[in-house]
Design a protein around this motif. Sequence first.
Motif, PDB file in Angstrom:
ATOM      1  N   GLY A  83       0.831  -1.189   0.000  1.00  0.00           N
ATOM      2  CA  GLY A  83       0.000   0.000   0.000  1.00  0.00           C
ATOM      3  C   GLY A  83       0.865   1.239   0.000  1.00  0.00           C
ATOM      4  O   GLY A  83       0.481   2.292   0.461  1.00  0.00           O
ATOM      5  N   LEU A  84       2.106   1.053  -0.495  1.00  0.00           N
ATOM      6  CA  LEU A  84       3.080   2.126  -0.496  1.00  0.00           C
ATOM      7  C   LEU A  84       2.571   3.328  -1.283  1.00  0.00           C
ATOM      8  O   LEU A  84       2.042   3.176  -2.380  1.00  0.00           O
ATOM      9  N   PRO A  85       2.698   4.529  -0.701  1.00  0.00           N
ATOM     10  CA  PRO A  85       2.303   5.727  -1.449  1.00  0.00           C
ATOM     11  C   PRO A  85       3.013   5.773  -2.802  1.00  0.00           C
ATOM     12  O   PRO A  85       4.118   5.256  -2.945  1.00  0.00           O
ATOM     13  N   SER A  86       2.381   6.387  -3.757  1.00  0.00           N
ATOM     14  CA  SER A  86       2.911   6.451  -5.112  1.00  0.00           C
ATOM     15  C   SER A  86       4.366   6.931  -5.112  1.00  0.00           C
ATOM     16  O   SER A  86       4.686   7.985  -4.562  1.00  0.00           O
ATOM     17  N   LYS A  87       5.251   6.141  -5.741  1.00  0.00           N
ATOM     18  CA  LYS A  87       6.650   6.543  -5.842  1.00  0.00           C
ATOM     19  C   LYS A  87       6.779   7.822  -6.668  1.00  0.00           C
ATOM     20  O   LYS A  87       7.612   8.676  -6.377  1.00  0.00           O
ATOM     21  N   GLU A  88       5.958   7.909  -7.701  1.00  0.00           N
ATOM     22  CA  GLU A  88       5.987   9.106  -8.534  1.00  0.00           C
ATOM     23  C   GLU A  88       5.596  10.338  -7.726  1.00  0.00           C
ATOM     24  O   GLU A  88       6.217  11.401  -7.851  1.00  0.00           O
ATOM     25  N   MET A  89       4.569  10.205  -6.870  1.00  0.00           N
ATOM     26  CA  MET A  89       4.146  11.327  -6.057  1.00  0.00           C
ATOM     27  C   MET A  89       5.214  11.684  -5.033  1.00  0.00           C
ATOM     28  O   MET A  89       5.453  12.861  -4.741  1.00  0.00           O
ATOM     29  N   SER A  90       5.873  10.675  -4.473  1.00  0.00           N
ATOM     30  CA  SER A  90       6.948  10.936  -3.517  1.00  0.00           C
ATOM     31  C   SER A  90       8.077  11.718  -4.180  1.00  0.00           C
ATOM     32  O   SER A  90       8.668  12.621  -3.575  1.00  0.00           O
ATOM     33  N   GLN A  91       8.375  11.381  -5.436  1.00  0.00           N
ATOM     34  CA  GLN A  91       9.397  12.110  -6.172  1.00  0.00           C
ATOM     35  C   GLN A  91       8.971  13.555  -6.417  1.00  0.00           C
ATOM     36  O   GLN A  91       9.765  14.487  -6.257  1.00  0.00           O
ATOM     37  N   LYS A  92       7.717  13.740  -6.789  1.00  0.00           N
ATOM     38  CA  LYS A  92       7.213  15.093  -7.038  1.00  0.00           C
ATOM     39  C   LYS A  92       7.269  15.944  -5.782  1.00  0.00           C
ATOM     40  O   LYS A  92       7.693  17.108  -5.815  1.00  0.00           O
ATOM     41  N   ILE A  93       6.828  15.360  -4.669  1.00  0.00           N
ATOM     42  CA  ILE A  93       6.825  16.094  -3.406  1.00  0.00           C
ATOM     43  C   ILE A  93       8.257  16.434  -2.991  1.00  0.00           C
ATOM     44  O   ILE A  93       8.553  17.550  -2.549  1.00  0.00           O
ATOM     45  N   GLY A  94       9.167  15.465  -3.144  1.00  0.00           N
ATOM     46  CA  GLY A  94      10.552  15.692  -2.770  1.00  0.00           C
ATOM     47  C   GLY A  94      11.193  16.803  -3.586  1.00  0.00           C
ATOM     48  O   GLY A  94      11.865  17.683  -3.044  1.00  0.00           O
ATOM     49  N   GLN A  95      10.973  16.776  -4.888  1.00  0.00           N
ATOM     50  CA  GLN A  95      11.547  17.806  -5.764  1.00  0.00           C
ATOM     51  C   GLN A  95      10.923  19.165  -5.474  1.00  0.00           C
ATOM     52  O   GLN A  95      11.609  20.198  -5.493  1.00  0.00           O
ATOM     53  N   TRP A  96       9.622  19.174  -5.193  1.00  0.00           N
ATOM     54  CA  TRP A  96       8.928  20.425  -4.871  1.00  0.00           C
ATOM     55  C   TRP A  96       9.457  21.009  -3.568  1.00  0.00           C
ATOM     56  O   TRP A  96       9.699  22.207  -3.462  1.00  0.00           O
ATOM     57  N   ARG A  97       9.652  20.158  -2.569  1.00  0.00           N
ATOM     58  CA  ARG A  97      10.168  20.638  -1.285  1.00  0.00           C
ATOM     59  C   ARG A  97      11.595  21.155  -1.424  1.00  0.00           C
ATOM     60  O   ARG A  97      11.977  22.154  -0.797  1.00  0.00           O
ATOM     61  N   MET A  98      12.402  20.508  -2.265  1.00  0.00           N
ATOM     62  CA  MET A  98      13.759  20.991  -2.513  1.00  0.00           C
ATOM     63  C   MET A  98      13.723  22.356  -3.186  1.00  0.00           C
ATOM     64  O   MET A  98      14.538  23.227  -2.891  1.00  0.00           O
ATOM     65  N   GLN A  99      12.749  22.541  -4.074  1.00  0.00           N
ATOM     66  CA  GLN A  99      12.607  23.831  -4.733  1.00  0.00           C
ATOM     67  C   GLN A  99      12.246  24.907  -3.722  1.00  0.00           C
ATOM     68  O   GLN A  99      12.732  26.033  -3.782  1.00  0.00           O
ATOM     69  N   LEU A 100      11.403  24.549  -2.762  1.00  0.00           N
ATOM     70  CA  LEU A 100      11.026  25.499  -1.716  1.00  0.00           C
ATOM     71  C   LEU A 100      12.245  25.871  -0.873  1.00  0.00           C
ATOM     72  O   LEU A 100      12.432  27.021  -0.503  1.00  0.00           O
ATOM     73  N   CYS A 101      13.067  24.872  -0.572  1.00  0.00           N
ATOM     74  CA  CYS A 101      14.251  25.123   0.248  1.00  0.00           C
ATOM     75  C   CYS A 101      15.243  26.029  -0.471  1.00  0.00           C
ATOM     76  O   CYS A 101      15.983  26.785   0.167  1.00  0.00           O
ATOM     77  N   ASN A 102      15.280  25.963  -1.794  1.00  0.00           N
ATOM     78  CA  ASN A 102      16.202  26.766  -2.584  1.00  0.00           C
ATOM     79  C   ASN A 102      15.625  28.129  -2.939  1.00  0.00           C
ATOM     80  O   ASN A 102      16.302  28.957  -3.536  1.00  0.00           O
ATOM     81  N   SER A 103      14.347  28.360  -2.570  1.00  0.00           N
ATOM     82  CA  SER A 103      13.703  29.628  -2.885  1.00  0.00           C
ATOM     83  C   SER A 103      13.863  30.588  -1.713  1.00  0.00           C
ATOM     84  O   SER A 103      14.466  30.285  -0.711  1.00  0.00           O
ATOM     85  N   THR A 104      13.282  31.755  -1.844  1.00  0.00           N
ATOM     86  CA  THR A 104      13.343  32.744  -0.771  1.00  0.00           C
ATOM     87  C   THR A 104      12.360  32.405   0.344  1.00  0.00           C
ATOM     88  O   THR A 104      12.452  32.979   1.427  1.00  0.00           O
ATOM     89  N   ALA A 105      11.436  31.501   0.069  1.00  0.00           N
ATOM     90  CA  ALA A 105      10.486  31.118   1.102  1.00  0.00           C
ATOM     91  C   ALA A 105      11.160  30.166   2.090  1.00  0.00           C
ATOM     92  O   ALA A 105      12.080  29.455   1.762  1.00  0.00           O
ATOM     93  N   THR A 106      10.691  30.176   3.325  1.00  0.00           N
ATOM     94  CA  THR A 106      11.273  29.328   4.356  1.00  0.00           C
ATOM     95  C   THR A 106      10.325  28.200   4.716  1.00  0.00           C
ATOM     96  O   THR A 106       9.243  28.429   5.252  1.00  0.00           O
ATOM     97  N   PRO A 107      10.693  26.947   4.412  1.00  0.00           N
ATOM     98  CA  PRO A 107       9.822  25.809   4.773  1.00  0.00           C
ATOM     99  C   PRO A 107       9.680  25.714   6.282  1.00  0.00           C
ATOM    100  O   PRO A 107      10.634  25.928   7.020  1.00  0.00           O
ATOM    101  N   ILE A 108       8.490  25.370   6.730  1.00  0.00           N
ATOM    102  CA  ILE A 108       8.220  25.246   8.156  1.00  0.00           C
ATOM    103  C   ILE A 108       7.910  23.793   8.464  1.00  0.00           C
ATOM    104  O   ILE A 108       6.999  23.205   7.892  1.00  0.00           O
ATOM    105  N   SER A 109       8.678  23.198   9.356  1.00  0.00           N
ATOM    106  CA  SER A 109       8.428  21.808   9.744  1.00  0.00           C
ATOM    107  C   SER A 109       7.298  21.765  10.753  1.00  0.00           C
ATOM    108  O   SER A 109       7.123  22.702  11.528  1.00  0.00           O
ATOM    109  N   PRO A 110       6.560  20.671  10.781  1.00  0.00           N
ATOM    110  CA  PRO A 110       5.454  20.565  11.728  1.00  0.00           C
ATOM    111  C   PRO A 110       5.966  20.589  13.160  1.00  0.00           C
ATOM    112  O   PRO A 110       7.042  20.143  13.438  1.00  0.00           O
TER     113      PRO A 110
END
Length: 343
Positions: A316-343
């Motif tokens: 029942g593993l979450p979609s690998k493709e979606m995990s890749q998309k989320i990971g790349q998106w989060r990396m983009q956020l980290c490299n942007s001027t916005a500051t990611p906030i951890s829960p």
Amino acid sequence: MSTTRMEPVTTDRHTFMSRSYIVSMLNSSVAAVPQTNSGRHELLDHPAMVSAARSCVFVKEVARSMGFPARTVGTAQLLIHRTYICRSTPPVATSDLAIACLFVAAKMEETIKRLRDILAYSYVNSLPDGARIDVQSVPTAVTDKMRPGVLASEQYVMDAIGFDFRTTHAHLLYVKLAKLAGVPKANIAADGWTILSDSYFTTLPVQYPSLVIAAGALCLAWNLCNGSQRTGNNHVFQLFDNSMRDSKGSRRGTNGSAALSRRRPMSLDLNSDWWLDFGVTTEDIQGFVRQIADFYLLFFNSTVASAEYIERHKNGLPSKEMSQKIGQWRMQLCNSTATPISP
């Protein structure tokens, strides 16, 4: 809703609990729980939530093989989490509890199937891949042996949730929102549906109303598909901007169906804070996105994810493709001027 709020919020539809309240409930019921992670993953790594995650995977596999609709699968997974949160060390077998939740969910959603059929499919799905047999070949003696444990677990589940069967369906609300937004089915709508379905592997449906889940899934899917082309627009990154606060919108616990019908716009502008028109707060949207993103990041290949998570969500593993998309998106956020906030 304030992130420091501890008490559950009860509405005419359901009772919702903050993340911190769930953690306190779990820790108060299990003595000396080893904390191997920081607060970021303390909920996912709690022994009760590990059992709940495995049960959710098993239920989804059985439900799919039986042709249950998405709403029944989601309700069963919601019942599993509510049971483990209220009573983290159930005196019944994990498999019996999972089957019982599916049986109760089928009756709640009026997609009733015979208990014997559910037991037979559950038995077949519990066998190793190479040893699986045809469902019709399952002996009656096997299902008869399973029946008492499942029936006892059914009573236990109903007692654990306080016989509160009220719920709303995030899947139906999501379809309505996607149609209002006019998003393409092939990418944004499909990605949002995947995110919504995978959120039921977590406690998010216990924390937020269905409308927040549906809106958060659509909002995140839109960001995933448009983030790379909209680097000049800060709205793409506002989900992780801690300084952004909405000036309108209700507290957590909004009745999703009522809000959708009461103030339903003719269309949605995804470039705006459209969720506010449905009484959903930006704080709740941010909370949902942060937690579901962290869940996917456990399976992103550029992070240190232990084999524990892979095994926990086996079949029942979450979609690998979606995990890749989320990971790349989060990396983009980290490299942007916005500051990611951890829960």
